[in-house]
Scaffold this motif. Structure first.
Motif, PDB file in Angstrom:
ATOM      1  N   VAL A  36       0.847  -1.205   0.000  1.00 23.34           N
ATOM      2  CA  VAL A  36       0.000   0.000   0.000  1.00 23.34           C
ATOM      3  C   VAL A  36       0.877   1.249   0.000  1.00 23.34           C
ATOM      4  O   VAL A  36       0.632   2.202  -0.749  1.00 23.34           O
ATOM      5  N   LEU A  37       1.932   1.239   0.826  1.00 24.38           N
ATOM      6  CA  LEU A  37       2.834   2.394   0.902  1.00 24.38           C
ATOM      7  C   LEU A  37       3.558   2.613  -0.420  1.00 24.38           C
ATOM      8  O   LEU A  37       3.714   3.745  -0.875  1.00 24.38           O
ATOM      9  N   ASN A  38       3.967   1.531  -1.061  1.00 26.97           N
ATOM     10  CA  ASN A  38       4.665   1.626  -2.340  1.00 26.97           C
ATOM     11  C   ASN A  38       3.782   2.278  -3.397  1.00 26.97           C
ATOM     12  O   ASN A  38       4.221   3.177  -4.131  1.00 26.97           O
ATOM     13  N   ILE A  39       2.527   1.840  -3.481  1.00 23.28           N
ATOM     14  CA  ILE A  39       1.598   2.425  -4.453  1.00 23.28           C
ATOM     15  C   ILE A  39       1.312   3.884  -4.115  1.00 23.28           C
ATOM     16  O   ILE A  39       1.213   4.739  -5.003  1.00 23.28           O
ATOM     17  N   HIS A  40       1.192   4.193  -2.836  1.00 24.84           N
ATOM     18  CA  HIS A  40       0.964   5.581  -2.400  1.00 24.84           C
ATOM     19  C   HIS A  40       2.078   6.492  -2.921  1.00 24.84           C
ATOM     20  O   HIS A  40       1.805   7.570  -3.468  1.00 24.84           O
ATOM     21  N   HIS A  41       3.331   6.050  -2.777  1.00 22.05           N
ATOM     22  CA  HIS A  41       4.461   6.856  -3.254  1.00 22.05           C
ATOM     23  C   HIS A  41       4.464   6.957  -4.781  1.00 22.05           C
ATOM     24  O   HIS A  41       4.762   8.019  -5.346  1.00 22.05           O
ATOM     25  N   GLN A  42       4.118   5.872  -5.467  1.00 25.29           N
ATOM     26  CA  GLN A  42       4.073   5.899  -6.931  1.00 25.29           C
ATOM     27  C   GLN A  42       3.033   6.896  -7.420  1.00 25.29           C
ATOM     28  O   GLN A  42       3.269   7.645  -8.379  1.00 25.29           O
ATOM     29  N   MET A  43       1.865   6.924  -6.781  1.00 25.21           N
ATOM     30  CA  MET A  43       0.816   7.845  -7.187  1.00 25.21           C
ATOM     31  C   MET A  43       1.229   9.293  -6.933  1.00 25.21           C
ATOM     32  O   MET A  43       0.938  10.190  -7.727  1.00 25.21           O
ATOM     33  N   LYS A  44       1.916   9.539  -5.821  1.00 26.97           N
ATOM     34  CA  LYS A  44       2.394  10.897  -5.531  1.00 26.97           C
ATOM     35  C   LYS A  44       3.407  11.341  -6.576  1.00 26.97           C
ATOM     36  O   LYS A  44       3.380  12.483  -7.026  1.00 26.97           O
ATOM     37  N   ASP A  45       4.302  10.446  -6.967  1.00 25.66           N
ATOM     38  CA  ASP A  45       5.300  10.779  -7.985  1.00 25.66           C
ATOM     39  C   ASP A  45       4.631  11.127  -9.305  1.00 25.66           C
ATOM     40  O   ASP A  45       5.041  12.052 -10.004  1.00 25.66           O
TER      41      ASP A  45
END
Length: 235
Positions: A221-230
């Motif tokens: 979940v954290l990984n996807i959160h960072h990808q979406m922010k990028d």
């Protein structure tokens, strides 16, 4: 019935892949179209780069090659996966090799997307205790202290597993990440990421009666959160 041909799986199946491996393969296939678009942006970057970054005269500015060759090659390799259907691929006798093959391509693509090719990052810790650093698209990672050489994919898998955590229900995962990673994620975000194929989930066992409950690895979940922010930060 026969055994699934994915390495270390052996689940019963009527094709060459079990239903879980078909689902896993489809999730990776669904990532391909977005990656191809992002690789095009990376491939065609025309930014000026300073050759003095890793030595030489820091004031010299040169135009880069017209395209990033590594991004172009990966983009071409990923094109064969566009619109592929994992259920159909499961009938191929070589289907057990498809997931590791595609996963390797995607990992390599994610390393170089929109990042300078000479960027150095920490990718793990050596058995001697030294930090391991590598360039974005580097495959073999030598330790600068004891000369032990590591495979980059193995290091990435190990790091991902360390931060993945145990499966949690959505609200538990959200609270865990708020407390430990200081990020704010909503239930709606998780539902959207699952629907778009960005986030996978595990099904908890049903206790007594009731429907299976979706659970998530908080690290995913954290990984996807960072990808979406990028992605939102990019023009």
């Amino acid at each position: 019935m026969t055994a699934c041909t994915t390495t270390d799986c052996q689940n019963p199946t009527e094709t060459y892949l079990c239903s879980q491996c078909v689902s896993d393969l489809q999730q990776w296939i669904d990532k391909v179209p977005d990656l191809i678009e992002e690789l095009f942006t990376t491939m065609a970057r025309q930014d000026q780069v300073r050759t003095g970054r890793n030595g030489g005269n820091g004031g010299d500015i040169h135009a880069p090659m017209p395209i990033r060759a590594d991004a172009a090659e990966l983009r071409q390799a990923l094109h064969i996966w566009v619109k592929q259907d994992a259920g159909q691929l499961a009938h191929d006798q070589h289907a057990g090799n498809f997931l590791p093959m595609l996963r390797d391509l995607i990992k390599r693509a994610e390393r170089i997307i929109d990042l300078p090719p000479d960027e150095t990052i920490i990718v793990g810790t050596c058995q001697c205790g030294a930090k391991l650093t590598a360039k974005i698209d580097q495959h073999d990672v030598p330790c600068t202290e004891c000369d032990t050489v590591y495979d980059r994919n193995t290091l990435d898998d190990h790091l991902r597993q360390l931060v993945r955590g145990e499966p949690m229900r959505p609200r538990q995962a959200i609270e865990h990440l708020r407390r430990n990673a200081n990020v704010s994620i909503k239930i709606k975000d998780i539902k959207n990421w699952v629907q778009l194929g960005h986030l996978g989930y595990v099904l908890e066992r049903v206790v007594n009666a009731g429907a299976p409950v979706r659970a998530y690895f908080p690290g995913d979940v954290l990984n996807i959160h960072h990808q979406m922010k990028d992605r939102r930060r990019r023009p």
